[in-house]
Scaffold this motif. Sequence first.
Motif, mmCIF file in Angstrom:
data_model
loop_
_atom_site.group_PDB
_atom_site.id
_atom_site.type_symbol
_atom_site.label_atom_id
_atom_site.label_comp_id
_atom_site.label_asym_id
_atom_site.label_seq_id
_atom_site.Cartn_x
_atom_site.Cartn_y
_atom_site.Cartn_z
ATOM 1 N N ARG A 180 -66.540 105.511 88.127
ATOM 2 C CA ARG A 180 -66.018 105.816 89.460
ATOM 3 C C ARG A 180 -65.833 107.319 89.542
ATOM 4 O O ARG A 180 -65.097 107.913 88.754
ATOM 5 N N SER A 181 -66.543 107.926 90.477
ATOM 6 C CA SER A 181 -66.553 109.372 90.589
ATOM 7 C C SER A 181 -65.926 109.724 91.943
ATOM 8 O O SER A 181 -66.523 109.494 92.988
ATOM 9 N N VAL A 182 -64.691 110.217 91.907
ATOM 10 C CA VAL A 182 -63.932 110.355 93.166
ATOM 11 C C VAL A 182 -63.334 111.755 93.341
ATOM 12 O O VAL A 182 -63.116 112.481 92.378
ATOM 13 N N PHE A 183 -63.077 112.081 94.607
ATOM 14 C CA PHE A 183 -62.396 113.326 94.959
ATOM 15 C C PHE A 183 -60.890 113.092 94.964
ATOM 16 O O PHE A 183 -60.389 112.220 95.690
ATOM 17 N N LEU A 184 -60.163 113.909 94.219
ATOM 18 C CA LEU A 184 -58.696 113.829 94.284
ATOM 19 C C LEU A 184 -58.219 114.121 95.712
ATOM 20 O O LEU A 184 -57.260 113.522 96.192
ATOM 21 N N GLY A 185 -58.942 115.019 96.388
ATOM 22 C CA GLY A 185 -58.574 115.410 97.747
ATOM 23 C C GLY A 185 -58.735 114.304 98.786
ATOM 24 O O GLY A 185 -58.346 114.489 99.937
ATOM 25 N N ALA A 186 -59.328 113.168 98.383
ATOM 26 C CA ALA A 186 -59.411 112.022 99.296
ATOM 27 C C ALA A 186 -58.134 111.179 99.228
ATOM 28 O O ALA A 186 -57.891 110.354 100.100
ATOM 29 N N PHE A 187 -57.331 111.391 98.181
ATOM 30 C CA PHE A 187 -56.133 110.556 97.973
ATOM 31 C C PHE A 187 -54.827 111.318 98.224
ATOM 32 O O PHE A 187 -53.798 110.719 98.497
ATOM 33 N N PHE A 188 -54.895 112.640 98.061
ATOM 34 C CA PHE A 188 -53.709 113.477 98.262
ATOM 35 C C PHE A 188 -54.115 114.663 99.129
ATOM 36 O O PHE A 188 -55.160 115.260 98.890
ATOM 37 N N LYS A 189 -53.279 114.974 100.101
ATOM 38 C CA LYS A 189 -53.648 116.019 101.070
ATOM 39 C C LYS A 189 -53.852 117.357 100.364
ATOM 40 O O LYS A 189 -52.939 117.870 99.718
ATOM 41 N N TRP A 190 -55.049 117.866 100.478
ATOM 42 C CA TRP A 190 -55.443 119.078 99.759
ATOM 43 C C TRP A 190 -54.926 120.313 100.470
ATOM 44 O O TRP A 190 -55.022 120.424 101.688
ATOM 45 N N ASN A 191 -54.360 121.256 99.705
ATOM 46 C CA ASN A 191 -53.961 122.535 100.279
ATOM 47 C C ASN A 191 -54.157 123.612 99.208
ATOM 48 O O ASN A 191 -53.476 123.618 98.190
ATOM 49 N N PRO A 229 -64.502 105.770 82.231
ATOM 50 C CA PRO A 229 -64.782 105.070 83.493
ATOM 51 C C PRO A 229 -64.512 105.840 84.787
ATOM 52 O O PRO A 229 -64.774 105.328 85.865
ATOM 53 N N MET A 230 -63.999 107.069 84.685
ATOM 54 C CA MET A 230 -63.668 107.769 85.929
ATOM 55 C C MET A 230 -63.888 109.275 85.783
ATOM 56 O O MET A 230 -63.658 109.845 84.713
ATOM 57 N N ILE A 231 -64.356 109.880 86.863
ATOM 58 C CA ILE A 231 -64.396 111.350 86.960
ATOM 59 C C ILE A 231 -63.561 111.730 88.182
ATOM 60 O O ILE A 231 -63.748 111.182 89.263
ATOM 61 N N LEU A 232 -62.644 112.668 87.962
ATOM 62 C CA LEU A 232 -61.747 113.081 89.043
ATOM 63 C C LEU A 232 -62.104 114.508 89.475
ATOM 64 O O LEU A 232 -61.722 115.482 88.828
ATOM 65 N N TRP A 233 -62.877 114.604 90.577
ATOM 66 C CA TRP A 233 -63.264 115.897 91.134
ATOM 67 C C TRP A 233 -62.119 116.431 91.985
ATOM 68 O O TRP A 233 -61.124 115.730 92.178
ATOM 69 N N GLY A 234 -62.313 117.606 92.561
ATOM 70 C CA GLY A 234 -61.237 118.233 93.334
ATOM 71 C C GLY A 234 -61.246 117.863 94.798
ATOM 72 O O GLY A 234 -61.112 116.689 95.165
ATOM 73 N N GLU A 235 -61.447 118.855 95.635
ATOM 74 C CA GLU A 235 -61.401 118.617 97.081
ATOM 75 C C GLU A 235 -62.617 117.807 97.526
ATOM 76 O O GLU A 235 -63.645 117.808 96.847
ATOM 77 N N ASN A 236 -62.492 117.131 98.663
ATOM 78 C CA ASN A 236 -63.666 116.590 99.339
ATOM 79 C C ASN A 236 -64.170 117.701 100.262
ATOM 80 O O ASN A 236 -63.564 117.972 101.291
ATOM 81 N N PRO A 237 -65.268 118.368 99.906
ATOM 82 C CA PRO A 237 -65.695 119.542 100.677
ATOM 83 C C PRO A 237 -65.973 119.216 102.141
ATOM 84 O O PRO A 237 -65.785 120.069 103.010
ATOM 85 N N GLN A 238 -66.395 117.987 102.430
ATOM 86 C CA GLN A 238 -66.692 117.631 103.822
ATOM 87 C C GLN A 238 -65.411 117.511 104.654
ATOM 88 O O GLN A 238 -65.430 117.700 105.858
ATOM 89 N N LEU A 239 -64.321 117.208 103.994
ATOM 90 C CA LEU A 239 -63.036 117.152 104.690
ATOM 91 C C LEU A 239 -62.477 118.568 104.904
ATOM 92 O O LEU A 239 -61.868 118.868 105.923
ATOM 93 N N GLU A 240 -62.718 119.450 103.930
ATOM 94 C CA GLU A 240 -62.147 120.809 103.996
ATOM 95 C C GLU A 240 -63.037 121.780 104.759
ATOM 96 O O GLU A 240 -62.543 122.680 105.434
ATOM 97 N N TYR A 241 -64.370 121.618 104.628
ATOM 98 C CA TYR A 241 -65.279 122.656 105.163
ATOM 99 C C TYR A 241 -66.284 122.121 106.169
ATOM 100 O O TYR A 241 -67.181 122.824 106.604
ATOM 101 N N GLY A 242 -66.173 120.842 106.521
ATOM 102 C CA GLY A 242 -67.036 120.314 107.573
ATOM 103 C C GLY A 242 -68.025 119.275 107.088
ATOM 104 O O GLY A 242 -68.750 119.491 106.124
ATOM 105 N N GLY A 243 -68.027 118.152 107.771
ATOM 106 C CA GLY A 243 -68.964 117.067 107.495
ATOM 107 C C GLY A 243 -68.751 116.024 108.575
ATOM 108 O O GLY A 243 -67.809 116.137 109.368
ATOM 109 N N ASN A 244 -69.618 115.016 108.606
ATOM 110 C CA ASN A 244 -69.403 114.011 109.651
ATOM 111 C C ASN A 244 -68.215 113.118 109.290
ATOM 112 O O ASN A 244 -67.666 113.196 108.189
ATOM 113 N N GLU A 245 -67.817 112.270 110.231
ATOM 114 C CA GLU A 245 -66.567 111.528 110.052
ATOM 115 C C GLU A 245 -66.603 110.620 108.823
ATOM 116 O O GLU A 245 -65.637 110.530 108.063
ATOM 117 N N LEU A 246 -67.746 109.968 108.627
ATOM 118 C CA LEU A 246 -67.899 109.068 107.479
ATOM 119 C C LEU A 246 -67.699 109.843 106.166
ATOM 120 O O LEU A 246 -67.011 109.398 105.256
#
Length: 372
Positions: free
Chosen positions: A229-240, A161-178
Amino acid sequence: MRYCTQCILPDTRPGIRLDAEGICTACHGHRDKETKIDWPARERAFQTLVAQTKARAEGYDCIVPVSGGKDSWYQVIMAKKYGLSVLAVTWRTPARTEIGQRNLDAMIKNLGVDHIDYTLSPDVERRFMKAAFEERGTTGLPMHMALFAIPIRLALQLRIPMILWGENPQLEYGGNELERLSDTLDTDWLARHGCLESTDADYWCGKEGLTQSDLLAYQIPRNPNFAVRSVFLGAFFKWNSYENARIAQQSGFDYDEQDLKIGSWDFADIDCDFISLHHFLKWYKFGFTRDFDNLSVKIRYGMIDRSEAINQIAHKGWVAPEKDIAAFCRFQEKPESWFWSVCESFRNTDIWVKDAGVWHIPGFLIPEWHWT
Ligand SMILES: [Zn+2]
């Protein structure tokens, strides 16, 4: 070409927009991470998601797509820390490096995780890469399509029921606010940001003799009858990225500091000989290199200042990943002149200008750049 006034990303990078003060969407993403996102609330949302997932699971709770790189280690470590049973899934690159194999083996052993190393026909990959490179100037398109499609197909088929991807690339490398605040990797996201050039597997059918059956693993099922549910781990925990490398290293992740494939991070892009080509093409299409990405992140993390990053780029100059280009041409059974002529055909003349036989970028970040 304009550059962010805080980092060194140009506005030609996909997803990058500069605001009135000249600050880019990636720097805004970093500001969001520091000030706007309520991380304890995000962690609680993750715990709720874990509980919902476990209630629906019939076997494994989640798939973690892994390459064996530092981020994969971190994803598996975090999934297990929060009590998820994990099936790790890899799209096996036809050009896996020795260190990539070592790290993947160590990850499975040290973290104690079940794993599928999904291997596609090298001949299909070769033809698909040739078609994507010649037509769209991207060697990385088949890789991206496979590494997204395979975990999605397996999750649907194995009812995970779930896929856990890594970073949210739009948060790390640029994307609109949404996009920066989103946690979901779905088909809309894939169409916009999956590096798929607005194509799907059907589009490539018939090119280089590729058949529907050749491309099965690249197909993303439409209207599936099981919800994943296919989600970015980086949306839940601050990626570094540096922190991930450190955490991974504590569990046995290894990187050879001498073997810098591309860019300026010795702990990244080390699993596959062809990943460097994907980054290399950015020079022709967008007028920047992997160093611009890596050093911009370092600026945002407060590890160097902007002028130091510019000095490093100026000092390094233009470097081609010669060994990887040679390996790619051997894989394609083509001369290197073929590689360079395809690169040349994707030189973006909106930013590149030819003067006295030499290509250069007017307004480039480093005015005294040595153009060759
Ligand atoms: Zn910036």
